[in-house]
Design a protein around this motif. Structure first.
Motif, short mmCIF file in Angstrom:
data_model
loop_
_atom_site.label_atom_id
_atom_site.label_comp_id
_atom_site.label_asym_id
_atom_site.label_seq_id
_atom_site.Cartn_x
_atom_site.Cartn_y
_atom_site.Cartn_z
N THR A 3 0.84 -1.19 0.00
CA THR A 3 0.00 0.00 0.00
C THR A 3 0.88 1.24 0.00
N ASP A 4 0.27 2.40 -0.26
CA ASP A 4 1.02 3.66 -0.28
C ASP A 4 1.50 4.08 1.10
N ASN A 5 0.91 3.51 2.15
CA ASN A 5 1.31 3.85 3.53
C ASN A 5 2.37 2.90 4.08
N GLN A 6 2.67 1.85 3.35
CA GLN A 6 3.64 0.87 3.84
C GLN A 6 5.05 1.44 3.77
N PRO A 7 5.76 1.48 4.89
CA PRO A 7 7.13 2.02 4.89
C PRO A 7 8.10 1.05 4.23
N VAL A 8 8.80 1.53 3.21
CA VAL A 8 9.71 0.65 2.47
C VAL A 8 11.08 1.25 2.18
N TYR A 9 11.21 2.58 2.18
CA TYR A 9 12.45 3.22 1.75
C TYR A 9 13.28 3.71 2.93
N MET A 10 14.53 3.30 2.97
CA MET A 10 15.47 3.83 3.95
C MET A 10 15.73 5.30 3.60
N ILE A 11 16.28 6.04 4.55
CA ILE A 11 16.42 7.49 4.38
C ILE A 11 17.28 7.86 3.16
N GLY A 12 18.31 7.11 2.88
CA GLY A 12 19.16 7.41 1.73
C GLY A 12 18.43 7.26 0.41
N VAL A 13 17.64 6.22 0.29
CA VAL A 13 16.85 5.98 -0.92
C VAL A 13 15.76 7.04 -1.04
N ALA A 14 15.09 7.33 0.07
CA ALA A 14 14.03 8.35 0.07
C ALA A 14 14.60 9.70 -0.35
N ALA A 15 15.78 10.04 0.14
CA ALA A 15 16.42 11.31 -0.22
C ALA A 15 16.72 11.36 -1.71
N GLN A 16 17.19 10.27 -2.27
CA GLN A 16 17.46 10.22 -3.71
C GLN A 16 16.17 10.38 -4.51
N LEU A 17 15.12 9.71 -4.09
CA LEU A 17 13.84 9.79 -4.80
C LEU A 17 13.28 11.21 -4.78
N CYS A 18 13.57 11.95 -3.71
CA CYS A 18 13.05 13.32 -3.55
C CYS A 18 14.04 14.37 -4.00
N ASN A 19 15.24 13.96 -4.39
CA ASN A 19 16.31 14.88 -4.78
C ASN A 19 16.64 15.88 -3.68
N GLN A 23 19.75 14.91 5.39
CA GLN A 23 19.58 15.84 6.51
C GLN A 23 18.30 16.68 6.35
N THR A 24 17.93 16.96 5.12
CA THR A 24 16.68 17.69 4.86
C THR A 24 15.49 16.88 5.35
N LEU A 25 15.51 15.57 5.10
CA LEU A 25 14.42 14.71 5.57
C LEU A 25 14.38 14.68 7.09
N ARG A 26 15.55 14.65 7.72
CA ARG A 26 15.60 14.67 9.19
C ARG A 26 15.02 15.98 9.73
N ARG A 56 6.02 17.45 -2.53
CA ARG A 56 5.08 18.57 -2.49
C ARG A 56 5.67 19.73 -1.67
N ILE A 57 6.29 19.40 -0.54
CA ILE A 57 6.93 20.43 0.29
C ILE A 57 8.02 21.13 -0.50
N GLN A 58 8.83 20.36 -1.21
CA GLN A 58 9.90 20.93 -2.03
C GLN A 58 9.33 21.86 -3.10
N ARG A 59 8.29 21.40 -3.77
CA ARG A 59 7.68 22.21 -4.82
C ARG A 59 7.12 23.52 -4.25
#
Length: 64
Positions: A3-19, A23-26, A56-59
């Motif tokens: 599901t879209d709510n299921q946690p799957v991405y570690m912080i490094g991968v999430a940061a790459q996906l969000c560009n 530290q920004t995610l933290r 969305r926050i970045q945009r």
């Protein structure tokens, strides 16, 4: 099935996906803008919804 709510991405991968830097995610978490799940005491796991929210926050901040 994932599901879209299921946690799957570690912080490094999430940061790459969000560009963004991890530290920004933290910082977003510290500000209460995003709330990743925890795996153990330290590991943050981000869901698809978290990724969309950060994008969305970045945009919005870039449009200001």
């Amino acid at each position: 099935m994932r599901t879209d709510n299921q946690p799957v991405y570690m912080i490094g991968v999430a940061a790459q996906l969000c560009n963004v830097h991890p530290q920004t995610l933290r910082q977003y978490e510290k500000l209460g803008l995003v709330s990743p799940q925890r795996a153990g005491a330290k590991n943050r796991l981000y869901s698809e919804n978290d990724i969309r929210r950060v994008k969305r926050i970045q945009r919005l901040t870039q449009e200001m």
